[in-house]
Design an enzyme around this catalytic site. Structure first.
Site, PDB file in Angstrom:
ATOM      1  N   ASP A 106       0.864  -1.187   0.000  1.00 25.20           N
ATOM      2  CA  ASP A 106       0.000   0.000   0.000  1.00 25.20           C
ATOM      3  C   ASP A 106       0.894   1.229   0.000  1.00 25.20           C
ATOM      4  O   ASP A 106       1.925   1.250   0.693  1.00 25.20           O
ATOM      5  CB  ASP A 106      -0.901   0.002   1.247  1.00 25.20           C
ATOM      6  CG  ASP A 106      -2.092   0.929   1.112  1.00 25.20           C
ATOM      7  OD1 ASP A 106      -1.903   2.079   0.650  1.00 25.20           O
ATOM      8  OD2 ASP A 106      -3.213   0.509   1.464  1.00 25.20           O
ATOM      9  N   ASP A 163      -3.123  -3.384  -2.231  1.00 26.35           N
ATOM     10  CA  ASP A 163      -3.989  -2.239  -2.473  1.00 26.35           C
ATOM     11  C   ASP A 163      -4.162  -2.030  -3.977  1.00 26.35           C
ATOM     12  O   ASP A 163      -3.243  -2.301  -4.763  1.00 26.35           O
ATOM     13  CB  ASP A 163      -3.364  -0.991  -1.840  1.00 26.35           C
ATOM     14  CG  ASP A 163      -4.274   0.216  -1.948  1.00 26.35           C
ATOM     15  OD1 ASP A 163      -5.491   0.056  -1.767  1.00 26.35           O
ATOM     16  OD2 ASP A 163      -3.770   1.320  -2.233  1.00 26.35           O
ATOM     17  N   ASP A 203      11.280 -70.250  -6.269  1.00 23.49           N
ATOM     18  CA  ASP A 203      12.332 -69.704  -7.121  1.00 23.49           C
ATOM     19  C   ASP A 203      12.132 -70.255  -8.538  1.00 23.49           C
ATOM     20  O   ASP A 203      11.881 -71.457  -8.724  1.00 23.49           O
ATOM     21  CB  ASP A 203      13.703 -70.122  -6.566  1.00 23.49           C
ATOM     22  CG  ASP A 203      14.853 -69.561  -7.368  1.00 23.49           C
ATOM     23  OD1 ASP A 203      15.442 -68.566  -6.922  1.00 23.49           O
ATOM     24  OD2 ASP A 203      15.162 -70.115  -8.449  1.00 23.49           O
ATOM     25  N   ASN A 227      17.185 -64.860 -19.218  1.00 25.61           N
ATOM     26  CA  ASN A 227      17.812 -63.551 -19.443  1.00 25.61           C
ATOM     27  C   ASN A 227      18.939 -63.633 -20.466  1.00 25.61           C
ATOM     28  O   ASN A 227      19.065 -62.778 -21.349  1.00 25.61           O
ATOM     29  CB  ASN A 227      18.356 -62.995 -18.124  1.00 25.61           C
ATOM     30  CG  ASN A 227      17.264 -62.383 -17.262  1.00 25.61           C
ATOM     31  OD1 ASN A 227      16.262 -61.884 -17.772  1.00 25.61           O
ATOM     32  ND2 ASN A 227      17.448 -62.420 -15.953  1.00 25.61           N
ATOM     33  N   GLU A 282      14.449 -63.511  -8.804  1.00 24.08           N
ATOM     34  CA  GLU A 282      13.395 -64.425  -9.244  1.00 24.08           C
ATOM     35  C   GLU A 282      12.799 -65.220  -8.082  1.00 24.08           C
ATOM     36  O   GLU A 282      12.139 -66.239  -8.282  1.00 24.08           O
ATOM     37  CB  GLU A 282      13.947 -65.396 -10.298  1.00 24.08           C
ATOM     38  CG  GLU A 282      15.019 -66.363  -9.795  1.00 24.08           C
ATOM     39  CD  GLU A 282      16.422 -65.797  -9.923  1.00 24.08           C
ATOM     40  OE1 GLU A 282      17.379 -66.591 -10.002  1.00 24.08           O
ATOM     41  OE2 GLU A 282      16.570 -64.562  -9.948  1.00 24.08           O
TER      42      GLU A 282
END
Length: 457
Positions: free
Chosen positions: A9, A53, A330, A338, A373
């Site tokens: 303000d 303001d 397992d 893989n 696994e």
């Protein structure tokens, strides 16, 4: 409530008055006498709410607000327009500039503190969501908590409790652009309706016929299903005693008759945003917990969850004299999968393996990925002979149907070895129980794989 409030303000007396009132409520107060300084403070300092303001030289409050909301660094800071001009056009312009709330001079103490506290809570929620979103992005997770900078992605659901049809019509018309409003005249029916439906806000008109509106607010706050729904109370001008009691009961905000449509929209939007931020934050906490105890690949519980939950199940079984069995399984020769087909193929096998475990175990059983696994199934209230039957059923399901790789269509014949153990004499801890099952698993591997071996009693 500690927060940093910026008062902007160009008239020193106005600044001092607001500063004194806020400091009395233990807020930290920063001040600026022009728009440029205000923008600079917000850009380099953490500010929780801006009291701005409108009538200032060089740069008025509308422009300051527009610049704050246009800057990504400051767009999330709530802005309250403080003005001596109580004109609808000013409020419309303030809303378009991005203002979150309005205060008219001379500022009422109760209005000032309640509005600031409400917006500080909103800012706290948005800050927490921003931190979580930044964390999610930094670790490569798509942000499920992305904020919309105050815009509503879809129409809100608002429950209006109002005894007068004409009042209902005006409020429904005012909120139509931002919300679907369900209006009810019966307060008790409204409580049941609020408990059964996903409302973003309840608006309670204080002029209810033959019913205390504060009792209704208290009921909404006391019920588990409605205690987090924001409440906006409509009151008569000068009824500060009701307002104070309402705020003490947990009412989030209030608006005084005669209703200014723009003010009603602004206050409604603030409470809806707060509700949605709250919902997202609770969802985020739940999601964080789930991520902490869930294996990301298979969706089963992870080892962290197993370690803590098995202790509880073991202690409970001992206290009640019940059986507790564990199966460790397992995948046989998983390394060959893989090595031959790649790790993506291995991941497919692990996910399918987990799905077959889910299809086999009972509702009370706990299935977890132990690591690599290896998987663990914990079976409460299950004796050794029943555990052997469950393990054999799982072994058979794994062996009976080939695992088909989605990418190549290759079919793999997968088998699994399993070791089971049951809590009993000589097993005093959950770790010993797991160890016995693990030894039985190794025995199954040594005996030729694709079999179930139970640990010696």
């Amino acid at each position: 409530m500690t927060a940093r409030i910026l008062v902007v303000d160009d008239i020193p007396a106005n600044v001092k008055l607001l500063e004194a009132r806020l400091i009395a409520e233990y807020f930290e107060v920063l001040t600026a006498d022009n728009g440029r300084d205000a923008l600079d403070i917000c850009d380099r300092t953490q500010v929780d709410v801006v009291l701005l303001d409108i009538m200032m030289p060089d740069m008025d409050g509308f422009e300051v607000c527009e610049r704050l909301k246009a800057n990504p660094r400051t767009a999330h800071i709530p802005v309250v327009m403080v003005t001596a001009l109580d004109q609808p056009s000013d409020r419309v312009r303030g809303l378009k500039a991005g203002a979150d709330d309005f205060l008219t001079k001379p500022v009422n103490d109760l209005q000032l503190i309640s509005r600031v506290k409400s917006l500080v809570r909103l800012k706290t929620l948005s800050d927490e969501l921003r931190i979580r979103a930044d964390t999610a992005q930094s670790i490569g997770i798509d942000d499920p908590l992305r904020l919309s900078e105050g815009r509503l992605e879809d129409a809100a659901q608002v429950l209006l409790v109002d005894s007068r049809g004409s009042s209902q019509e005006r409020i429904i018309k005012t909120l139509k652009p931002i919300a679907v409003v369900t209006a009810m005249s019966d307060p008790q029916a409204a409580v049941f309706d609020a408990a059964e439906n996903p409302y973003d806000l309840v608006i309670v008109n204080g002029n209810l016929d033959d019913y205390d509106p504060l009792r209704l607010c208290s009921q909404l706050r006391s019920l588990e299903r409605t205690r987090f729904i924001p409440i906006l109370l409509i009151t008569e001008h000068g009824d500060e005693q009701m307002i104070v009691r309402a705020l003490d009961l947990g009412v989030n905000d209030y608006i005084v008759r005669p209703l200014d449509p723009n003010e009603l929209v602004a206050r409604t939007l603030t409470q809806i945003r707060r509700k949605r931020f709250n919902d997202r934050l609770r969802h985020s906490v739940t999601q964080t917990i789930e991520l902490a105890v869930t294996d990301g690949l298979t969706g089963l519980h992870n080892r962290r969850y197993l370690d803590s939950h098995l202790k509880m199940l073991f202690t409970r079984a001992q206290a009640r004299g019940k059986s507790l069995s564990v199966c460790i399984t397992d995948i046989d020769r998983f390394k060959q999968v893989n090595d031959t087909y790649g790790h993506d193929a291995g991941d497919e096998v692990l996910k399918e393996f987990a799905m077959r475990i889910r299809s086999t175990v009972r509702g009370a059983d706990l299935a977890c990925r132990y690591g690599g696994e290896e998987f663990v199934v914990v079976m409460p209230d299950t004796a050794a002979d029943v555990a052997a039957l469950i393990a054999e059923r799982l072994r058979s399901i794994i062996e009976s149907k080939p695992f088909v790789l989605k990418g190549t269509g290759v079919s793999l014949d997968i088998t699994a070895s399993m070791g089971i153990a049951t809590a009993g004499r000589g097993i005093d801890t959950p770790e010993q129980l797991l160890k016995q099952a693990d030894l039985a698993l190794y025995q199954a591997k040594r005996d030729g794989r694709n079999r179930v071996v139970a640990a010696a009693a």
